[in-house]
Structures are given as structure tokens and as C-alpha cells.
Design an enzyme around this catalytic site. Structure first.
Site, PDB file in Angstrom:
ATOM      1  N   CYS A 180      21.273  90.772  27.738  1.00 48.41           N
ATOM      2  CA  CYS A 180      21.912  89.698  28.501  1.00 48.41           C
ATOM      3  C   CYS A 180      23.118  89.124  27.769  1.00 48.41           C
ATOM      4  CB  CYS A 180      20.933  88.565  28.766  1.00 48.41           C
ATOM      5  SG  CYS A 180      19.360  89.107  29.416  1.00 48.41           S
ATOM      6  N   TRP A 216      19.635  59.112  43.051  1.00 47.32           N
ATOM      7  CA  TRP A 216      18.814  60.088  43.775  1.00 47.32           C
ATOM      8  C   TRP A 216      19.215  61.472  43.313  1.00 47.32           C
ATOM      9  CZ3 TRP A 216      14.759  58.275  46.268  1.00 47.32           C
ATOM     10  CH2 TRP A 216      14.782  56.947  46.726  1.00 47.32           C
TER      11      TRP A 216
END
Lengths: 432, 432
Positions: B30, B419
């Protein structure tokens, strides 16, 4: 304001009056330290979410500033509203108590140079004091998140800054010493003079602050900020018979009803259910306050929303060191009757060979009998804080250590080692 | 290597031989795009996790490099090991197939200038080619995460870069177009010439690559990287009768047994159970491969570990734009027999007034009938990627939209709006 706005949105015919003691309604209290430190630029309006005029014009709310409810009569459903030069007996159908929390000021303090941040005006006052008086030495009383953020703000302004904390490690007790130690280090590396294990007993001076005193010492300070936690002003609730619970906060049910006919309570003056212990706790944080407002707004217009409880998730930072915590610490778990097991591990924010990888320390607390995860804490470099959400979700869903160790968490070299810190911590805690 | 190391650690008397076709054992595949792009500095050793010598000296493993298993006889428990100039009949008690996945190369390609990244030597070959031949024009075939990362690497090296993707939006189908569109934009803003909706049919040139061809066009390129996904090399498994499943991957049970006596299989050539659908999927990613290795290592020394399944969580980035996905997309949910509902919302990485807030787009997919969350995707600026873990934990624990909307997720102005984006997305999806 959330309760008012949601109620009005649900029922446009409802007449909603908001009595606000200060000069501002919705503002970001959490943003004040960053505004004072100069990270957030502009005047105080930068922190205003909604002005009174906007609330009137766009949301149809009857907002009254500098208006205080001085008396409440739940039987006759009347409130006395007082504003400069005016006094009104107000007839209501439903009243929502949303008085917020105020900073604890456990001793008398001089009139000038001592600040506790609650209203936006407190922040404005501190900002003005700093600009006009140009103090060189600051003392922050308390090493919780407000204390940390204010210490950062003062350092950011180039001031000589001292932080006095009555525990051995910063953010204790919400952050355990294993991780708090790291915070102690970074705060000191930034030049803050850290005094731990000492309780401030007095802030003295004539009209103007001169020094902060502990049992054994006295520290000079031209400006002092109190960050000794918050307490709920509950006199209105108490007057009509609303019971109080932990921290002196008002007790409500999951629908935000107080048990007194027509009286609701929401926000930072209310105790809420902890999801892990099932018991009420006093956790005055913005998200919960907002959520309670929504629920009251829905329910007082005929809805049936329920407050789902809290984990006490919190995050903050000091410069580039970020901190997150959720659920119970090991001592809190013990106290709640669990049989806690815990592990703290060191990991990194990226693959080891990837440039810019920052050390991360993660701690997981679980119940040995059931394997259930009870709490988690994390400290690390940029990007660390929101990792706590993974554990907030896990604890909310009653995950076990095996679950967390098995989670399919994201890996790519710029973002993580192959094994996520939480997976390693869960595996270590499992081993005991 | 994980299977070998864990088995040896569990039972130090076990004789463990590792046959590795290449010159390297544990390395970070990776990490190759970042090493080629120059983000990760140093020679190829930077990506080596464990050298063969270390595995021999520190872990007591008999590691044989450039050694290939060319034949397997499960009945007699023998393998033919071939290395340059040598051939050995090897007697085993248990054999673990861990041949990894290889990049799909769906057409013949010129010998020089075309690369597909699998072994570290592939990365070394590409790096050397770039340094020596100094190509100015690069073409990346495929817009999945390898394609994206290689396009970033080429741009980082200052090359004229083209990316040809057979879908309309990047990362499709794991990222839905609602969010992929943003990736298309940032890749183009970085100067990549993006060709979407075109399938590469041929990479041509004599010995050396000259161009990449689609049905209608031909693009000059001096170097080409293939990022068209991976496929499992399963000839050994097939030879001894191991059944294959999705993507041609080997099918094993949760203990990593193939059903053929003495034959185990782990890693990128193995199909694993998807936690949401319960069906086998081919998701060749590092974490799963590592986890399978641990499980096989434990079980072949008498343990009883079980592979818990996957959600297919993945993250990547293009420059400062980060992407995460987990669980099912809406079309995949439909195909799996759910009744999906989904919402995409726009939010920010910090409080709106906080400097440096980056836009975030988040998408949540759920089953309308049960409310269960099935999948999530996110795109945004620095710090966005690991937010996917919150939903990976939620989906793992079978959370509903109501649960996610109720989670006690972390808020402080430097890290989030009050939120959380996931809470808003869940609320929107719930509304339908």
C-alpha cells in the site's frame, strides 16, 4: 433557542417567547477560547450563530434580550419577566427552563481581571481587558478542557502563562493519568508553567487581581481565568419543585418533562442518563444541550421524542495535541460496580514509514466479566481527536473487546498502521 | 508471513518454511504509490516491514526467497519447491496458501514502460524507469484507489498525467457518483487529464509503450500503470481441489480451512464473508490478509480463532482530499435484497466560523424496512478519512439510523460542527 425554533417549526401557530438574560441568543460558547486566542478572527459576531433579529424575522420567535425570568408560578402558569425598567407578568401554557450552566466560582474574586467564560459578553470582556490592559502574566485556574484551551489562548497571545490544576495530570478525572501525563508534557513544552496537585484557595487583589493563592504558594497574575467546571443555576426549577440530582442539576425524564405540569427543562442545567451506567449524570456539553432542545421542541408540540442518553464524549486540543474521551474511566467503572480491565497502548497516526506519523496513545476500559467496552481515551497529534467517535459508536452499541478487535477499520499508509490503535488496545485489554 | 510468525510464536517447536517467489517477504504494498511519488523517502527498504534475514534470526522461520511452489500434492502432503537452479520435493504436515492477489492485466502489454504494482520489485522497477527514462507523460488505467494514488504520484513528480476510468466517476463502484463527482473535480484541478466512461482496450507500442487506446481514442504515454483491480492466482489451490468463489478467489471457512485435508488459505487470494450480506466477497485488502494470517497461524497450532467477516472498509486520498467507504453502496444493497434508502449531506470538518474548515460530503445507506445502516461513504479535506471508522463500527454492530442519529459523537469547534455529519446524514436518510 433550539427548543424554541423546533417547536415553532413544528407548529407555526404557536406563540413562542424567549427570555434571554444577556445580549445574545445562540452563540458558540465553545469557540470563545479560540476567539480570545486569536485563532478565530473578527469581532464577537464571528461566534454568533443566530442573532435575535434573525430569530424574530426568520423564525417568528418573540425574542426578548436582557430579560430575566425572576419568578415562576407553575400552578397559575405565570412568569415574571424583568428587563431594564420593565416588569411583566407573563401567562404561558408551557415553559421550558434552559438557563444553561455557569462556571463555578468557589471563592470571592476581585472585580477586575478575573474572568469565567459563560456568556459571549464574558468573552468580550476578557478580550477587551487583554487588548486594553495588555497584561503580561496570566493564570488559569483548572486543568479541564476550558483551562487547557485558555492556556493555549494566552500562550498564543505571547503571554507568560501559568496553569494551576488540583489533580496530578491535566484533564483528570475524565482523562486518566496514563494519557494525561502526555498533556502535562506538551503544555510545559509550550512554555506554560504548570502547577499540579494544588488547589487554588483564593484569588486576591483589591479591586484588581494581583495573585492566585494555593495552600502553600502565591502566584502573581494580571489576569485570571477560572476553569473549575460548571454548575447549574436551578433556582427557578427549585422554586416550582423540580427535583435536582447529580451536580445539583435538574432531573427530567427522557421526554424533557420535569414532572411539574407545564414545566420542561433542557440544556446545561439538566442531568441526563449515562448510557453505560444507566444513572443520571451532569455533563453540560453543547451536543446534549442541542439534542435536549430538539426533543423538548418536538414533544411540547405533540411529538414523542426521547433523549437517548450520553457517553460524555469530549474532545479538545492543546496546540497540535488532541485529546478525546468517551464512556467511563477505570475508576468510574469500578465505582459503577463493574469489574474493569484496561489497557493503554502506543501507536501512530500513519504507517510507521510514512512521513509525519504522530504518536498516538489509546486506552480502552472494559468489563472483565462480560467483555463489554465501557470507556476509551486517546491522545495524539493532528487528526487524533475524532478517532474517539469509533469507540463512542462501539460503546453506544454495547460492543465487546472482541467486537472492537474485529472491527473492519480503515487502513491506508497516510492514515493508519494496518492494525488500528483501538484494535490493538482492545486485544491488549482482553489479555488483561 | 503473519500466519508463519503467529504459528511459530504459538508453538516454538514447529518447523515453519516460507516459500516466497520474490526477493522480499513482508513489505507495504500500500505504500508503493507514496514511495514512487516521493512522499515516502529513502530506498525500497523504507517499505520493508521485515526482512528475510530478520524473519530467520528473530522469528526462527526458514524463509526461502525466489522460491516458488510449482506443484502441490495434498494427498501425499508434498510440494515441489523450485528456485533458480534447484528443485526440491518438500514434505509438509500443513500447508498455507498465501499467494496474494495480482493486478488484472486484461490484455497483452509492451514489455517496457507498463507497470502493475504487486511485488516490491514492481515498484522498484517503476521507480528506476522513472528515474532513468525520465518520461514526461504518464497514463493511469483505472480510477480505483491504486489509480488515484498513482495519478497523485505522477502529478507529484511533475509529470503530464492522464487517468482513464471506465466509469463516470472516480472510485465507482465503491464510491457512489454523488461523492465521486467531487473526486473527479479535485483530480482535474490538480492538472490530471481525466477521461471517464472509456474502457482501455489496448496498451500498444513495440517493445516500449507508446499509447493507451480506448474504443474511440488513442492517448500517447511514455509510462503506463495498470490499476484495473486485482485477481487471485489460484492454480495451486485449484490443483488440489479447493473450490473458488467470487472473483475466482479461494473459498475457505471461518477458520481458514479449505476443506482439503492439511490445506489452509489466507490473504488476498481468499474470499471472505461480508458482514452485511453474509455472502462471500473478494476484497483483497491488507487488514483482512493480516487478520486471516493470524487466524490460520493460531488454528494450525491448535487454536480455534474465527474470521469475523469484512465490511470492505477502505480509505484513500488524492492530495488533501480524503475518501472513505464501508459496507454496501445503494446499488449493492438493492442487489443484496435490501430495500435501500440513502441520503447525502454536505457539512464541514470544523465549526463553520473556525479557520480551515473543509467541506465534507457524507452518504449513508440503510434498509428502509428495518432502519439498519448498510453502508456509508465520505469525501472531504484533511482528517476526513478516518471518520469512516465511526460507521464501520456502527454497521458492524448492526446500528440503525436512529442509533447513528443518537450517537454521542465528539464536538469541539476545531474538530466538528455541533451535529456530526453522520448524525445529520442518518437523520436525512430516515426522512427518506
Amino acid at each position: 433557542m433550539t427548543a424554541a425554533s423546533v417547536a415553532k417549526r413544528q407548529d407555526s401557530k404557536l406563540q413562542v417567547t424567549v427570555a434571554e438574560a444577556g445580549r445574545h441568543i445562540s452563540f458558540s460558547a465553545c469557540g470563545m477560547p479560540y476567539w480570545i486566542g486569536g485563532n478565530v478572527e473578527g469581532d464577537e459576531e464571528a461566534l454568533v450563530v443566530l442573532s435575535a433579529q434573525e430569530a424574530r424575522d426568520k423564525r417568528g420567535l418573540d425574542v426578548r434580550l436582557e430579560t430575566r425570568v425572576t419568578e415562576l408560578d407553575a400552578e397559575n402558569r405565570t412568569a415574571i419577566l424583568e428587563s431594564p425598567g420593565a416588569r411583566e407578568e407573563f401567562q404561558y401554557d408551557e415553559v421550558v427552563l434552559a438557563t444553561g450552566a455557569r462556571p463555578r466560582v468557589p471563592f470571592p474574586v476581585p472585580r477586575h481581571g478575573v474572568f469565567a467564560l459563560r456568556h459571549l459578553d464574558d468573552g468580550v470582556g476578557l478580550q477587551r481587558f487583554l487588548d486594553q490592559e495588555k497584561p503580561r502574566t496570566a493564570c488559569v485556574v483548572g486543568g479541564g478542557f476550558v483551562g487547557l484551551e485558555m492556556a493555549e489562548a494566552f500562550v498564543h497571545r505571547g503571554m507568560e502563562t501559568r496553569l494551576v490544576h488540583d489533580q496530578q495530570t491535566l484533564m483528570h478525572p475524565v482523562l486518566e493519568p496514563e494519557l494525561g501525563e502526555r498533556l502535562n508534557e506538551v503544555v510545559q513544552e509550550a512554555g506554560v508553567e504548570l502547577v499540579v496537585g494544588e488547589r487554588v484557595t483564593r484569588v486576591s487583589g483589591g479591586g484588581k487581581v494581583k495573585s492566585v493563592e494555593t495552600a502553600g504558594e502565591s502566584f502573581d497574575a494580571e489576569v485570571v481565568v477560572l476553569g473549575r467546571g460548571a454548575e447549574p443555576p436551578t433556582s427557578l426549577g427549585a422554586a416550582v419543585g423540580v427535583p435536582t440530582g447529580p451536580g445539583g442539576a435538574l432531573v427530567v425524564d427522557e421526554s424533557m418533562r420535569t414532572g411539574i405540569e407545564g414545566v420542561w427543562a433542557v440544556g446545561d442545567s439538566v442531568a441526563v442518563k449515562h448510557r453505560v451506567t444507566g444513572k443520571p449524570v451532569f455533563v453540560p456539553l453543547a451536543l446534549h444541550a442541542n439534542r435536549m432542545g430538539r426533543i423538548a421542541g418536538q414533544n411540547l408540540t405533540g411529538g414523542d421524542a426521547r433523549f437517548p442518553g450520553v457517553l460524555g464524549t469530549l474532545v479538545t486540543k492543546f496546540r497540535s495535541t488532541e485529546v478525546g474521551a468517551t464512556g467511563l474511566t477505570e475508576p468510574a467503572a469500578q465505582e459503577a460496580g463493574f469489574n474493569p480491565v484496561a489497557a493503554t497502548i502506543k501507536s501512530g497516526s500513519k504507517a510507521g514509514y510514512f512521513p509525519g506519523s504522530q504518536p498516538i496513545e489509546a486506552r480502552v476500559v472494559a468489563d472483565e466479566d462480560t467483555g463489554r467496552v465501557l470507556g476509551a481515551q486517546i491522545v495524539g497529534g493532528a487528526g487524533t481527536a475524532k478517532r474517539i467517535d469509533t469507540m463512542a459508536a462501539a460503546i453506544w452499541m454495547e460492543a465487546t473487546l472482541d467486537d472492537v478487535a474485529s472491527f473492519d477499520l480503515a487502513y491506508a499508509p497516510p492514515f493508519n498502521p494496518v492494525w488500528d490503535p483501538w484494535a490493538i488496545a482492545a486485544r491488549m485489554a482482553k489479555r488483561g
